[in-house]
Design a protein around this motif. Structure first.
Motif, PDB file in Angstrom:
ATOM      1  N   SER A 173    -110.627 -19.509  -6.831  1.00 48.90           N
ATOM      2  CA  SER A 173    -109.584 -19.239  -7.952  1.00 48.90           C
ATOM      3  C   SER A 173    -109.162 -17.845  -8.012  1.00 48.90           C
ATOM      4  CB  SER A 173    -109.930 -19.691  -9.354  1.00 48.90           C
ATOM      5  OG  SER A 173    -110.245 -21.170  -9.519  1.00 48.90           O
ATOM      6  N   ARG A 174    -110.180 -17.091  -8.276  1.00 52.63           N
ATOM      7  CA  ARG A 174    -110.106 -15.488  -8.295  1.00 52.63           C
ATOM      8  C   ARG A 174    -109.348 -14.973  -7.179  1.00 52.63           C
ATOM      9  NH1 ARG A 174    -115.334 -15.121 -10.183  1.00 52.63           N
ATOM     10  NH2 ARG A 174    -115.976 -14.287  -8.175  1.00 52.63           N
ATOM     11  N   ALA A 175    -109.746 -15.492  -5.772  1.00 49.28           N
ATOM     12  CA  ALA A 175    -109.122 -14.923  -4.829  1.00 49.28           C
ATOM     13  C   ALA A 175    -107.581 -15.276  -4.797  1.00 49.28           C
ATOM     14  CB  ALA A 175    -109.699 -15.535  -3.562  1.00 49.28           C
ATOM     15  N   LEU A 176    -107.248 -16.617  -5.125  1.00 50.08           N
ATOM     16  CA  LEU A 176    -105.656 -16.682  -5.027  1.00 50.08           C
ATOM     17  C   LEU A 176    -105.024 -16.270  -6.252  1.00 50.08           C
ATOM     18  CD1 LEU A 176    -105.291 -20.619  -4.262  1.00 50.08           C
ATOM     19  CD2 LEU A 176    -105.017 -18.866  -2.980  1.00 50.08           C
ATOM     20  N   HIS A 177    -105.876 -15.884  -7.402  1.00 53.89           N
ATOM     21  CA  HIS A 177    -105.177 -15.319  -8.631  1.00 53.89           C
ATOM     22  C   HIS A 177    -104.648 -13.838  -8.084  1.00 53.89           C
ATOM     23  CE1 HIS A 177    -104.542 -13.866 -12.761  1.00 53.89           C
ATOM     24  NE2 HIS A 177    -104.426 -14.834 -12.919  1.00 53.89           N
ATOM     25  N   ILE A 178    -105.783 -13.217  -7.261  1.00 53.89           N
ATOM     26  CA  ILE A 178    -105.215 -12.009  -6.781  1.00 53.89           C
ATOM     27  C   ILE A 178    -104.135 -11.960  -6.001  1.00 53.89           C
ATOM     28  CG2 ILE A 178    -106.338  -9.881  -5.487  1.00 53.89           C
ATOM     29  CD1 ILE A 178    -109.050 -10.492  -6.655  1.00 53.89           C
ATOM     30  N   ILE A 179    -104.594 -12.841  -4.864  1.00 60.14           N
ATOM     31  CA  ILE A 179    -103.159 -12.916  -3.916  1.00 60.14           C
ATOM     32  C   ILE A 179    -101.757 -13.251  -4.523  1.00 60.14           C
ATOM     33  CG2 ILE A 179    -102.454 -14.290  -2.008  1.00 60.14           C
ATOM     34  CD1 ILE A 179    -105.559 -14.668  -1.357  1.00 60.14           C
ATOM     35  N   PHE A 180    -101.826 -13.854  -5.550  1.00 63.85           N
ATOM     36  CA  PHE A 180    -100.561 -14.407  -6.079  1.00 63.85           C
ATOM     37  C   PHE A 180     -99.833 -13.057  -6.827  1.00 63.85           C
ATOM     38  CE2 PHE A 180    -101.471 -19.207  -7.006  1.00 63.85           C
ATOM     39  CZ  PHE A 180    -101.364 -19.261  -5.558  1.00 63.85           C
ATOM     40  N   ARG A 181    -100.743 -12.236  -7.480  1.00 64.27           N
ATOM     41  CA  ARG A 181    -100.450 -11.091  -8.117  1.00 64.27           C
ATOM     42  C   ARG A 181     -99.793 -10.186  -7.242  1.00 64.27           C
ATOM     43  NH1 ARG A 181     -99.427 -12.839 -12.710  1.00 64.27           N
ATOM     44  NH2 ARG A 181    -100.937 -13.262 -14.279  1.00 64.27           N
ATOM     45  N   LEU A 182    -100.819  -9.817  -6.294  1.00 64.00           N
ATOM     46  CA  LEU A 182    -100.214  -8.913  -5.196  1.00 64.00           C
ATOM     47  C   LEU A 182     -99.023  -9.115  -4.430  1.00 64.00           C
ATOM     48  CD1 LEU A 182    -103.616  -8.261  -3.039  1.00 64.00           C
ATOM     49  CD2 LEU A 182    -102.511  -6.482  -4.775  1.00 64.00           C
ATOM     50  N   CYS A 213    -106.479  -3.800  -4.093  1.00 63.27           N
ATOM     51  CA  CYS A 213    -106.029  -4.972  -4.985  1.00 63.27           C
ATOM     52  C   CYS A 213    -105.837  -4.727  -6.229  1.00 63.27           C
ATOM     53  CB  CYS A 213    -106.927  -6.037  -4.861  1.00 63.27           C
ATOM     54  SG  CYS A 213    -107.344  -7.068  -3.426  1.00 63.27           S
ATOM     55  N   ASN A 214    -106.303  -3.497  -6.741  1.00 62.13           N
ATOM     56  CA  ASN A 214    -106.441  -3.175  -8.393  1.00 62.13           C
ATOM     57  C   ASN A 214    -104.845  -2.919  -8.783  1.00 62.13           C
ATOM     58  OD1 ASN A 214    -108.422  -3.633  -9.563  1.00 62.13           O
ATOM     59  ND2 ASN A 214    -109.431  -1.737  -9.382  1.00 62.13           N
ATOM     60  N   PRO A 215    -104.528  -3.129  -9.987  1.00 58.04           N
ATOM     61  CA  PRO A 215    -105.434  -3.552 -11.027  1.00 58.04           C
ATOM     62  C   PRO A 215    -105.581  -4.996 -10.996  1.00 58.04           C
ATOM     63  CG  PRO A 215    -102.999  -3.425 -11.749  1.00 58.04           C
ATOM     64  CD  PRO A 215    -102.939  -3.126 -10.447  1.00 58.04           C
ATOM     65  N   HIS A 216    -105.297  -5.767 -10.255  1.00 58.20           N
ATOM     66  CA  HIS A 216    -105.379  -7.152 -10.078  1.00 58.20           C
ATOM     67  C   HIS A 216    -106.957  -7.645  -9.935  1.00 58.20           C
ATOM     68  CE1 HIS A 216    -101.276  -6.939 -10.320  1.00 58.20           C
ATOM     69  NE2 HIS A 216    -101.164  -6.493  -8.971  1.00 58.20           N
ATOM     70  N   TYR A 217    -107.438  -7.041  -9.056  1.00 55.74           N
ATOM     71  CA  TYR A 217    -108.912  -7.274  -8.867  1.00 55.74           C
ATOM     72  C   TYR A 217    -109.855  -7.138  -9.812  1.00 55.74           C
ATOM     73  CZ  TYR A 217    -113.092  -7.025  -5.984  1.00 55.74           C
ATOM     74  OH  TYR A 217    -114.310  -7.485  -5.269  1.00 55.74           O
ATOM     75  N   ASP A 218    -109.773  -6.214 -10.799  1.00 56.48           N
ATOM     76  CA  ASP A 218    -110.617  -6.029 -12.162  1.00 56.48           C
ATOM     77  C   ASP A 218    -109.993  -6.947 -13.293  1.00 56.48           C
ATOM     78  OD1 ASP A 218    -112.023  -4.244 -10.929  1.00 56.48           O
ATOM     79  OD2 ASP A 218    -110.964  -2.382 -12.123  1.00 56.48           O
TER      80      ASP A 218
END
Ligand SMILES: N[C@@H](CCC(=O)N[C@@H](CS)C(=O)NCC(=O)O)C(=O)O
Ligand SMILES: N[C@@H](CCC(=O)N[C@@H](CS)C(=O)NCC(=O)O)C(=O)O
Lengths: 228, 228
Positions: free
Chosen positions: B16-25, B205-210
């Motif tokens: 879930s986190r992986a996709l969340h970061i990917i979507f934001r990026l 990836c930041n800020p999305h990673y954090d």
């Protein structure tokens, strides 16, 4: 012009068989490079040059080396060397097939693969004693909880992702078929849809399905006889 | 305007986190639909009927089209042109390298890190019982056998897992490894390449990673800079 790639595989490996049957059915030409896992050929330095992870299946296309069965079929599909029927191009149909291919790793593949390894592969090679009856029961429970997911969630149609056979069915069926070596047979009463689906997959992909499973069939019959 | 893509996730779930970061990026527009696994929100009939028949996260609903399995979701959105090429290459040879990792990780990195996390952090929370020292040791050995391959094979000669730049492969892998922080495992001690690579992934990836890891940091009591 498409080049003929080298395909490294062992018919004793489930994902190898799924690809092998797909190639035969879809008339994908390949250069035959069998690797005998029972002779540990995958562990040689020579094979490490082919596939750095030392597993089968693997592909070498010119100087491009690739492992992981699903990555291989996607690569070939993009190159126009894989049956569109087996791996559809339509975005939504493909996503359904992908959903199964990604789902099976930690469900069907893991439970069937583990049971196969513990109950047949390791004992037959004298690498481990036969598991206790209690452990076998646990492994079977695990397999069956996944069969029951297939029964309830994947079989509204004739095949896993619709009315047509796709690679999803081949990946699923080759895992389950292998359990014959552990003398495990899918119970028609418990899993009626799975039982019929397996028959359909075999029918739809024969003669290649039987050809790919011939060693497994012979060995499992011998083992059954030895038990009598 | 009505948002057409719904994303169901829990930030305590690695994919879930992986996709969340990917979507934001990717700058993707989507409706956030958080699901609290700890409250069993995914176990209701309503979730099963209307959201995801597998009762898991992550999953999406794209204008009525429901799809589960993080990697299948990523490919579907990429095929729809929603994920930039630098994150998931369109050129099939480059894409195959990323796919090779995405397929490889399931039964290796994902299983071993998740088991370690579950047994040491989650299960004791649910049952009140702690695992034995020998159990922990076995799980750690399994996990480290996989981490060895990440360190020595995947990170042998490049800054990121599949080449010189960040792709979705790195995001998936980092999210799995970060999960073990909550079970007090510090990957950085034994693995200098992984340690340096994790920093690169976070920076890219930041800020999305954090944002995606806020609960991981909080629960583990370790921010990215903290010493464990
Ligand atoms: N996820 C891989 C699995 C590959 C795999 O586990 N191959 C097994 C045979 S089914 C193997 O080569 N085992 C030999 C070994 O581990 O030494 C794929 O789908 O290609
Ligand atoms: N292979 C799936 C894994 C999905 C999965 O295991 N999700 C977990 C959280 S990480 C879940 O929803 N677990 C809830 C449950 O099993 O009850 C993917 O990559 O999407």
């Amino acid at each position: 012009m498409s080049s003929i790639f080298k395909f490294y595989y062992d018919l004793m490996s489930q994902p190898s068989r799924a690809l092998w049957i797909s190639f035969k059915l879809g008339k994908t030409p390949f250069k035959d490079c069998p690797v005998a896992l029972r002779k540990r050929e995958q562990l040689t330095d020579e094979y490490k040059q082919i596939n750095r992870f030392q597993k089968v299946p693997a592909l070498v296309d010119g100087d491009f080396h690739l492992s992981e069965s699903i990555a291989i079929l996607r690569y070939l599909s993009d190159k126009g060397q894989f049956s569109e029927k087996l791996y559809p191009k339509n975005i939504k149909e493909r996503a359904r097939v992908d959903e199964f291919l990604e789902w099976q790793h930690l469900s069907v593949r893991m439970s069937c693969g583990y049971y196969f390894m513990q109950a047949w592969l390791l004992p037959i090679n004298r690498l481990a004693p036969k598991p206790s009856a209690e452990n076998i029961d646990k492994m079977i429970k695990n397999v069956e909880s996944n069969l029951s997911l297939i029964e309830r969630l994947w079989l509204d149609n004739d095949f896993l992702t619709g009315q047509q056979l796709t690679v999803a069915d081949l990946f699923g069926a080759t895992e389950i078929e292998q359990l014959k070596l552990c003398q495990y047979k899918v119970n028609e009463k418990k899993f009626p849809k799975v039982f019929k689906w397996l028959q359909r997959v075999r029918q739809e992909s024969n003669p290649y399905f039987d050809e790919a499973h011939s060693f497994i069939s012979v060995k499992s019959k011998q083992a059954a006889l030895a038990k009598l | 305007m009505k948002m057409s893509l719904k994303y169901y996730y829990d930030l305590l779930s690695q994919p879930s986190r992986a996709l969340h970061i990917i979507f934001r990026l990717s700058g993707l527009q989507f409706e956030e639909c958080p699901v609290a696994l700890r409250n069993g929100e995914h176990l209701t009939d309503e979730f099963k009927q209307n959201i995801n028949r597998f009762q898991r996260v992550p999953c999406i609903n794209d204008n009525g089209y429901k799809l589960a399995e993080s990697v299948a979701i990523l490919r579907y959105l990429s095929a729809k042109g929603k994920v930039p090429e630098h994150l998931y290459p369109k050129y099939f040879v480059d894409q195959a390298r990323v796919d090779e990792f995405l397929e490889w990780q399931h039964i290796t990195l994902r299983v071993t890190c998740a088991m370690y996390f579950r047994t040491i952090w989650l299960d004791p929370l649910l049952t009140g019982r702690s695992p034995s020292a020998s159990k922990i040791e076995t799980l750690r050995l399994h996990m480290e056998r996989t981490l060895d391959i990440v360190e020595e094979v995947w990170l042998a000669q490049s800054e990121f897992l599949t080449g010189p730049t960040l792709t979705v492969a790195d995001v998936f892998a980092a999210c799995e490894i970060e999960q073990t922080r909550m079970a007090d495992y510090d990957v950085r001690i034994k693995y200098p390449k992984i340690r340096a690579w994790l920093k690169r992934v976070r920076a890219a990836c930041n800020p999305h990673y954090d944002v995606a890891h806020q609960f991981v940091y909080k629960i583990s009591g370790t921010g990215p800079q903290a010493k464990l």
